[in-house]
Design a protein around this motif. Structure first.
Motif, short mmCIF file in Angstrom:
data_model
loop_
_atom_site.label_atom_id
_atom_site.label_comp_id
_atom_site.label_asym_id
_atom_site.label_seq_id
_atom_site.Cartn_x
_atom_site.Cartn_y
_atom_site.Cartn_z
N VAL A 579 0.84 -1.20 0.00
CA VAL A 579 0.00 0.00 0.00
C VAL A 579 0.88 1.26 0.00
O VAL A 579 0.59 2.24 -0.70
CB VAL A 579 -0.97 0.00 1.21
CG1 VAL A 579 -1.65 1.35 1.37
CG2 VAL A 579 -2.02 -1.10 1.05
N ALA A 580 1.97 1.23 0.78
CA ALA A 580 2.91 2.37 0.79
C ALA A 580 3.51 2.60 -0.59
O ALA A 580 3.67 3.75 -1.03
CB ALA A 580 4.02 2.11 1.81
N MET A 581 3.82 1.49 -1.30
CA MET A 581 4.35 1.62 -2.67
C MET A 581 3.31 2.20 -3.62
O MET A 581 3.63 3.02 -4.48
CB MET A 581 4.79 0.25 -3.19
CG MET A 581 6.05 -0.29 -2.54
SD MET A 581 6.42 -1.94 -3.17
CE MET A 581 7.60 -2.49 -1.95
N VAL A 582 2.06 1.75 -3.48
CA VAL A 582 0.96 2.24 -4.34
C VAL A 582 0.90 3.76 -4.29
O VAL A 582 0.83 4.43 -5.32
CB VAL A 582 -0.39 1.62 -3.90
CG1 VAL A 582 -1.56 2.36 -4.57
CG2 VAL A 582 -0.45 0.14 -4.23
N PHE A 583 0.93 4.33 -3.08
CA PHE A 583 0.80 5.78 -2.93
C PHE A 583 2.13 6.51 -3.06
O PHE A 583 2.19 7.60 -3.63
CB PHE A 583 0.13 6.11 -1.59
CG PHE A 583 -1.31 5.69 -1.53
CD1 PHE A 583 -2.28 6.43 -2.21
CD2 PHE A 583 -1.69 4.56 -0.84
CE1 PHE A 583 -3.61 6.04 -2.19
CE2 PHE A 583 -3.02 4.15 -0.82
CZ PHE A 583 -3.98 4.89 -1.49
N GLY A 584 3.22 5.90 -2.54
CA GLY A 584 4.54 6.55 -2.56
C GLY A 584 5.06 6.78 -3.97
O GLY A 584 5.49 7.89 -4.31
N TYR A 585 5.01 5.74 -4.81
CA TYR A 585 5.49 5.87 -6.19
C TYR A 585 4.65 6.89 -6.97
O TYR A 585 5.16 7.65 -7.78
CB TYR A 585 5.44 4.52 -6.91
CG TYR A 585 6.52 3.55 -6.48
CD1 TYR A 585 7.84 3.96 -6.31
CD2 TYR A 585 6.24 2.20 -6.28
CE1 TYR A 585 8.84 3.08 -5.94
CE2 TYR A 585 7.23 1.30 -5.90
CZ TYR A 585 8.53 1.74 -5.73
OH TYR A 585 9.51 0.85 -5.37
N ARG A 586 3.34 6.89 -6.71
CA ARG A 586 2.46 7.84 -7.42
C ARG A 586 2.73 9.28 -7.00
O ARG A 586 2.66 10.20 -7.82
CB ARG A 586 0.99 7.46 -7.20
CG ARG A 586 0.55 6.33 -8.12
CD ARG A 586 -0.80 5.75 -7.75
NE ARG A 586 -1.26 4.81 -8.76
CZ ARG A 586 -0.78 3.59 -8.92
NH1 ARG A 586 0.18 3.15 -8.12
NH2 ARG A 586 -1.24 2.78 -9.87
#
Length: 602
Positions: A579-586
């Motif tokens: 979930v952190a990757m989903v929002f962090g990369y975006r």
């Protein structure tokens, strides 16, 4: 909409060229003055590199101001963000979505650009009116088309591009090379259409490269540029008379535009040589001679600039000082500084969301893509046909299948998402320069409109693989596996978006993505169980690692606490990381887009 005229005095524009050791300033425009009024079509002519596109961009508010000198006004007011809603700007390249129809393209433009005060029905009616105004009714339900998609003709594409701008009923319309790539009949029809737009009370400025004589006579005013300097400004019909008066007239029957471009290039073939220049040649000055005994292009250019400065420029500049009467209402409107959006943030998001789905559904559901996914699923199903999970060896083999599923749905979305922003950069620049929407609305719509499309193929894939391979047969594990794969896809997509938006170069982005995805795959927990401590942090950045652990948990938590050297825990860490990757990369992708220099300077 109020009529507007544009006036520009002593306009200069410089760019800084950075070499290996030196930095020099190059002058692109040198003291250009002129004006254009409602009802007129002003043509900017000159050889390639003369500065005509730069001048058009500058007058249209598309260049960064600190490097601009001189004065540009619209109804005696300086350029402001509010003016963007009054200016239509047609770029040389027709930047349009290939899979949208003519009607859809113009309707979306109307919904985003027309004022909030109009209802949706009124905006849609305006799009239909423009279709009929431009004679596009026969192809309104035809896709625009592109390199790999058959669509409308070149002339129709150009009319759609013009329609995108006149839909807002602009006071000023700027066009960059509107006839390039068109045959002479289509080009004439296009210029006639510009004339009709001007006659309706609009102000039209267009660059033109090499018009036919019929096209040339359609223009009201002409600016002729040579090496960034003004060689002529005035009525197009009086240009030949002016150049004859300074001793330059064609010796054979010639297209006026061809004659003027030859002069701007310093080419005096089939042109009478002015007596002043003849004297220079006869004096034998080597700098003033070329092989056939005519003055060099540099000398001709210098003579033309000097002749214009001494004979015409002062009178024209005096005319520019005479104010054109304006009613107070127009002054008030033009000086109003606030930027106005055509739709609220939520409306912008909604319009862009549905536009995104319509544009990309063809790409997502192409037979090539469906075949790729389903054939991979069938091959995996056959290789792991009804595999056994009751023995340690069977579990080990099934773990290989689960790892491959995580790798496949990690690799696939990254390389699809990489192309998103580099491919749409031209469209984003064009639409942001016209203030069609907020960047945040575009970004959220662009990244969420893919989600419904992204869910379909993984569902088909898992329906085939899951039951053919004989994985845990119950609704809970199946849907949890699907949810895990979907989470992996969205995280991987975020990485692709971030790499594409940061680099904005497909070759570099693909190289970086290849190395990153390969590293994440190797650190994913299947190939190497004991990763050295100094590099073990990589696996926590790997979506493959977290996906693999979650898939193992879903399938085997009821059998064993450890599989393939990996301990099965409650899964909260893995879900949180994805979930952190989903929002962090975006977030990284969005910040990279914000930093990107758009034509609008926004």
């Amino acid at each position: 909409m109020a009529k507007q005229y544009s006036m520009f005095t002593e306009v200069t524009y410089k760019v800084t060229l950075k070499g290996m050791r030196t930095t020099e300033e190059k002058e692109i425009l040198n003291g250009i003055s002129g004006s254009v009024n409602p009802g007129e079509v002003l043509a900017l002519m000159g050889p390639s590199g003369s500065g005509k596109t730069t001048l058009l961009n500058l007058l249209g508010g598309r260049l960064i101001q600190p490097t601009v000198g001189g004065l540009v006004t619209y109804n005696d007011q300086p350029y402001s963000k509010f003016l963007k809603s009054r200016i239509g700007f047609v770029t040389q390249d027709d930047v349009l979505f290939a899979h949208l129809t003519v009607k859809e393209t113009l309707t979306y433009a109307a919904l985003l650009r027309l004022p909030k005060t109009l209802t949706r029905e009124q905006k849609e009616k305006r799009a239909i009116d423009v279709i009929y105004e431009l004679g596009l009714e026969r192809c309104q339900d035809t896709m625009i088309g592109g390199s790999f998609v058959r669509g409308v003709s070149g002339g129709e594409r150009k009319r759609v591009s013009i329609g995108n701008e006149i839909i807002i009923n602009p006071s000023l319309l700027f066009l960059d090379e509107p006839t390039s790539g068109l045959d002479s009949t289509t080009a004439l029809r296009t210029v006639q259409m510009l004339h009709d737009i001007a006659e309706a009370g609009k102000t039209v400025l267009t660059t033109i490269h090499q018009p036919s004589s019929r096209l040339f006579h359609k223009f009201d005013k002409l600016i002729l540029l040579g090496k960034g300097s003004l060689l002529y400004f005035g009525k197009a019909s009086e240009a030949m008379v002016y150049f004859s008066s300074i001793g330059c007239s064609p010796l054979i029957a010639m297209n006026p535009a061809e004659f003027l471009l030859d002069l701007a290039n310093g080419n005096l073939h089939d042109v009478s040589v002015p007596s002043e220049l003849e004297d220079k040649v006869q004096m034998g000055n080597s700098d003033a001679e070329i092989q056939n005994g005519k003055p060099s292009p540099a000398v001709v250019h210098e003579y033309l600039v000097e002749a214009y400065e001494t004979r015409v420029a002062e009178n024209e500049k005096k005319k520019l000082l005479i104010p054109i009467p304006l009613d107070e209402d127009v002054k008030l409107k033009v000086s109003y500084p606030k930027r106005q959006w055509g739709a609220s943030w939520w409306e912008q998001y909604s319009i862009l969301f549905w536009r995104g789905i319509k544009e990309r559904r063809h790409e997502y559901f192409s037979w090539l893509r469906i075949t790729q996914v389903l054939s991979t699923a069938f091959i995996l199903g056959l290789l792991w046909w009804q595999s056994d999970s009751n023995s340690p060896k069977g579990v080990q083999e099934q773990a290989g299948l689960l790892f491959f599923i995580g790798v496949f749905w990690g690799f696939f979305p990254v390389f699809t998402a990489i192309f998103t922003f580099p491919q749409e950069r031209a469209m984003l620049s064009k639409e942001r320069a016209a203030d069609m929407y907020r960047l945040s609305a575009y970004f959220v719509a662009r990244t969420t409109s893919d989600l419904p499309l992204d869910l379909v193929l993984p569902v088909l894939f898992l329906l085939v693989v899951y039951f053919m391979a004989g994985l845990r047969l119950s609704a809970g594990p199946f849907f949890l596996s699907l949810l895990t794969v979907f989470l992996c896809i969205v995280a991987a997509q975020g990485l692709g978006l971030a790499i594409g938006a940061t680099l904005m170069d497909l070759k570099r982005a693909t190289t970086l993505a290849s190395v990153t995805v390969m590293t994440f795959m190797l650190a994913g927990g299947f190939f190497v169980q004991k990763v050295p401590i100094f590099i073990s942090w990589i696996r926590y950045l790997s979506f493959n690692y977290h996906t693999f652990k979650l898939l193992l948990k879903v399938q085997y938590e009821h059998i064993t606490p450890t599989i393939n050297g990996m301990r099965i825990d409650n899964g909260i860490t893995e879900v949180s990381a994805l979930v952190a990757m989903v929002f962090g990369y975006r977030l990284l992708a969005y910040l990279s887009l914000r930093r990107m220099k758009l034509q609008s300077g926004a």
